[in-house]
Design a protein around this motif. Structure first.
Motif, PDB file in Angstrom:
ATOM      1  N   UNK A  86       0.819  -1.222   0.000  1.00  0.00           N
ATOM      2  CA  UNK A  86       0.000   0.000   0.000  1.00  0.00           C
ATOM      3  C   UNK A  86       0.851   1.270   0.000  1.00  0.00           C
ATOM      4  N   UNK A  87       1.940   1.269   0.762  1.00  0.00           N
ATOM      5  CA  UNK A  87       2.803   2.456   0.802  1.00  0.00           C
ATOM      6  C   UNK A  87       3.426   2.742  -0.555  1.00  0.00           C
ATOM      7  N   UNK A  88       3.812   1.686  -1.247  1.00  0.00           N
ATOM      8  CA  UNK A  88       4.382   1.845  -2.586  1.00  0.00           C
ATOM      9  C   UNK A  88       3.330   2.393  -3.548  1.00  0.00           C
ATOM     10  N   UNK A  89       2.093   1.910  -3.435  1.00  0.00           N
ATOM     11  CA  UNK A  89       0.991   2.417  -4.275  1.00  0.00           C
ATOM     12  C   UNK A  89       0.792   3.911  -4.037  1.00  0.00           C
ATOM     13  N   UNK A  90       0.807   4.322  -2.771  1.00  0.00           N
ATOM     14  CA  UNK A  90       0.655   5.748  -2.431  1.00  0.00           C
ATOM     15  C   UNK A  90       1.793   6.557  -3.040  1.00  0.00           C
ATOM     16  N   UNK A  91       3.005   6.049  -2.928  1.00  0.00           N
ATOM     17  CA  UNK A  91       4.185   6.726  -3.470  1.00  0.00           C
ATOM     18  C   UNK A  91       4.072   6.906  -4.991  1.00  0.00           C
ATOM     19  N   UNK A  92       3.643   5.856  -5.683  1.00  0.00           N
ATOM     20  CA  UNK A  92       3.479   5.928  -7.143  1.00  0.00           C
ATOM     21  C   UNK A  92       2.442   6.986  -7.509  1.00  0.00           C
ATOM     22  N   UNK A  93       1.295   6.941  -6.846  1.00  0.00           N
ATOM     23  CA  UNK A  93       0.210   7.873  -7.171  1.00  0.00           C
ATOM     24  C   UNK A  93       0.578   9.310  -6.837  1.00  0.00           C
ATOM     25  N   UNK A  94       1.381   9.527  -5.800  1.00  0.00           N
ATOM     26  CA  UNK A  94       1.861  10.877  -5.493  1.00  0.00           C
ATOM     27  C   UNK A  94       2.750  11.395  -6.623  1.00  0.00           C
ATOM     28  N   UNK A  95       3.563  10.519  -7.195  1.00  0.00           N
ATOM     29  CA  UNK A  95       4.415  10.903  -8.333  1.00  0.00           C
ATOM     30  C   UNK A  95       3.567  11.320  -9.537  1.00  0.00           C
ATOM     31  N   UNK A  96       2.485  10.575  -9.788  1.00  0.00           N
ATOM     32  CA  UNK A  96       1.662  10.801 -10.981  1.00  0.00           C
ATOM     33  C   UNK A  96       0.687  11.969 -10.813  1.00  0.00           C
ATOM     34  N   UNK A  97       0.436  12.387  -9.579  1.00  0.00           N
ATOM     35  CA  UNK A  97      -0.523  13.450  -9.284  1.00  0.00           C
ATOM     36  C   UNK A  97      -0.223  14.731 -10.069  1.00  0.00           C
ATOM     37  N   UNK A 127      -5.369  14.402 -12.584  1.00  0.00           N
ATOM     38  CA  UNK A 127      -5.680  15.618 -11.843  1.00  0.00           C
ATOM     39  C   UNK A 127      -4.693  15.713 -10.678  1.00  0.00           C
ATOM     40  N   UNK A 128      -4.482  16.914 -10.146  1.00  0.00           N
ATOM     41  CA  UNK A 128      -3.738  16.995  -8.880  1.00  0.00           C
ATOM     42  C   UNK A 128      -4.555  16.256  -7.810  1.00  0.00           C
ATOM     43  N   UNK A 129      -3.895  15.373  -7.075  1.00  0.00           N
ATOM     44  CA  UNK A 129      -4.600  14.516  -6.120  1.00  0.00           C
ATOM     45  C   UNK A 129      -4.208  14.876  -4.690  1.00  0.00           C
ATOM     46  N   UNK A 130      -5.193  14.945  -3.832  1.00  0.00           N
ATOM     47  CA  UNK A 130      -4.906  15.166  -2.413  1.00  0.00           C
ATOM     48  C   UNK A 130      -4.451  13.843  -1.799  1.00  0.00           C
ATOM     49  N   UNK A 131      -3.785  13.936  -0.641  1.00  0.00           N
ATOM     50  CA  UNK A 131      -3.375  12.714   0.056  1.00  0.00           C
ATOM     51  C   UNK A 131      -4.590  11.863   0.407  1.00  0.00           C
ATOM     52  N   UNK A 132      -5.691  12.506   0.763  1.00  0.00           N
ATOM     53  CA  UNK A 132      -6.915  11.768   1.111  1.00  0.00           C
ATOM     54  C   UNK A 132      -7.451  11.017  -0.109  1.00  0.00           C
ATOM     55  N   UNK A 133      -7.476  11.684  -1.274  1.00  0.00           N
ATOM     56  CA  UNK A 133      -7.934  11.006  -2.493  1.00  0.00           C
ATOM     57  C   UNK A 133      -7.092   9.766  -2.772  1.00  0.00           C
ATOM     58  N   UNK A 134      -5.772   9.928  -2.643  1.00  0.00           N
ATOM     59  CA  UNK A 134      -4.857   8.816  -2.911  1.00  0.00           C
ATOM     60  C   UNK A 134      -5.092   7.688  -1.910  1.00  0.00           C
ATOM     61  N   UNK A 135      -5.177   8.020  -0.627  1.00  0.00           N
ATOM     62  CA  UNK A 135      -5.384   6.998   0.397  1.00  0.00           C
ATOM     63  C   UNK A 135      -6.732   6.303   0.231  1.00  0.00           C
ATOM     64  N   UNK A 136      -7.773   7.079  -0.096  1.00  0.00           N
ATOM     65  CA  UNK A 136      -9.087   6.481  -0.329  1.00  0.00           C
ATOM     66  C   UNK A 136      -9.042   5.511  -1.505  1.00  0.00           C
ATOM     67  N   UNK A 137      -8.340   5.903  -2.572  1.00  0.00           N
ATOM     68  CA  UNK A 137      -8.247   5.036  -3.740  1.00  0.00           C
ATOM     69  C   UNK A 137      -7.466   3.762  -3.410  1.00  0.00           C
ATOM     70  N   UNK A 138      -6.334   3.924  -2.742  1.00  0.00           N
ATOM     71  CA  UNK A 138      -5.518   2.753  -2.390  1.00  0.00           C
ATOM     72  C   UNK A 138      -6.305   1.807  -1.481  1.00  0.00           C
ATOM     73  N   UNK A 139      -7.154   2.356  -0.615  1.00  0.00           N
ATOM     74  CA  UNK A 139      -7.930   1.506   0.304  1.00  0.00           C
ATOM     75  C   UNK A 139      -8.954   0.638  -0.433  1.00  0.00           C
ATOM     76  N   UNK A 140      -9.259   0.954  -1.700  1.00  0.00           N
ATOM     77  CA  UNK A 140     -10.164   0.092  -2.478  1.00  0.00           C
ATOM     78  C   UNK A 140      -9.481  -1.222  -2.859  1.00  0.00           C
ATOM     79  N   UNK A 141      -8.147  -1.250  -2.831  1.00  0.00           N
ATOM     80  CA  UNK A 141      -7.398  -2.438  -3.223  1.00  0.00           C
ATOM     81  C   UNK A 141      -7.131  -2.522  -4.720  1.00  0.00           C
TER      82      UNK A 141
END
Length: 190
Positions: A86-97, A127-141
């Protein structure tokens, strides 16, 4: 129409897309150990990976048309694979934001000694993504088994501002181009 067609992939998304052609096919996932030359351009790399997958299945299915496919996500010259956690997923999505990345999908069709391969490249802007958006998305699996950490056909669609290229290549199989390539090799005629 030759219907001796095999999809060398376990991807349910690729299977769904191939069903759009409305011709019978079998699914035989390739179990090849992917070997790539990291110095290759992503366009060549996905084509080679797709060919390796198709060749693996074609060895034991000599009289079939075998389709292999592979997808790579590239950002800032770096390949982004599937997240390891999950942490790696968050890191990737932060890069792409808020940025644009490229998705390369390679496809290889093998019949006997014939090999026909191609690559589609699509630019995807988030789109620019908030940390909450990223975490919510990652929590879907959903990001966990996807190159680049997102699935454009699912919840990941909510992250995408625009694309330039073939949407279905981002999903994993550029079906309109594949149909035309299958016509060329004789799977069915138009």
């Amino acid at each position: 129409m030759n219907t001796n067609l095999i999809l060398a992939s376990a991807s349910p998304r690729r299977k769904e897309l191939l069903e759009l052609l409305q011709i019978p096919f079998k699914v035989i996932p390739s179990e090849v150990e992917e070997k790539v030359d990291e110095t290759l351009h992503p366009e060549e790399m996905v084509k080679l990976l797709a060919q390796q997958k198709a060749e693996y299945v074609a060895k034991s299915n000599q009289n079939a048309y075998v389709i292999g496919s592979d997808t790579l996500v590239v950002f800032d010259g770096q390949m982004l694979g599937k997240p390891v956690d999950k942490n790696h997923a968050i890191e990737i999505l932060q890069k792409l934001s808020g940025k644009t990345h490229e998705v390369y999908t390679g496809v290889s069709i093998i019949y006997g000694s014939q090999i026909r391969s191609f690559t589609e490249k699509t630019a995807v802007t988030f789109y620019p993504l908030s940390n909450k958006e990223i975490e919510d998305y990652v929590s879907t699996g959903e990001p966990m088994d996807k190159a680049g950490g997102y699935g454009i056909q699912g919840y990941g669609s909510l992250l995408v501002n625009k694309i330039s290229g073939d949407y279905y290549a981002v999903v994993g199989l550029p079906i309109a181009r594949l149909k035309r390539e299958l016509e060329i090799v004789g799977v069915f005629s138009n």
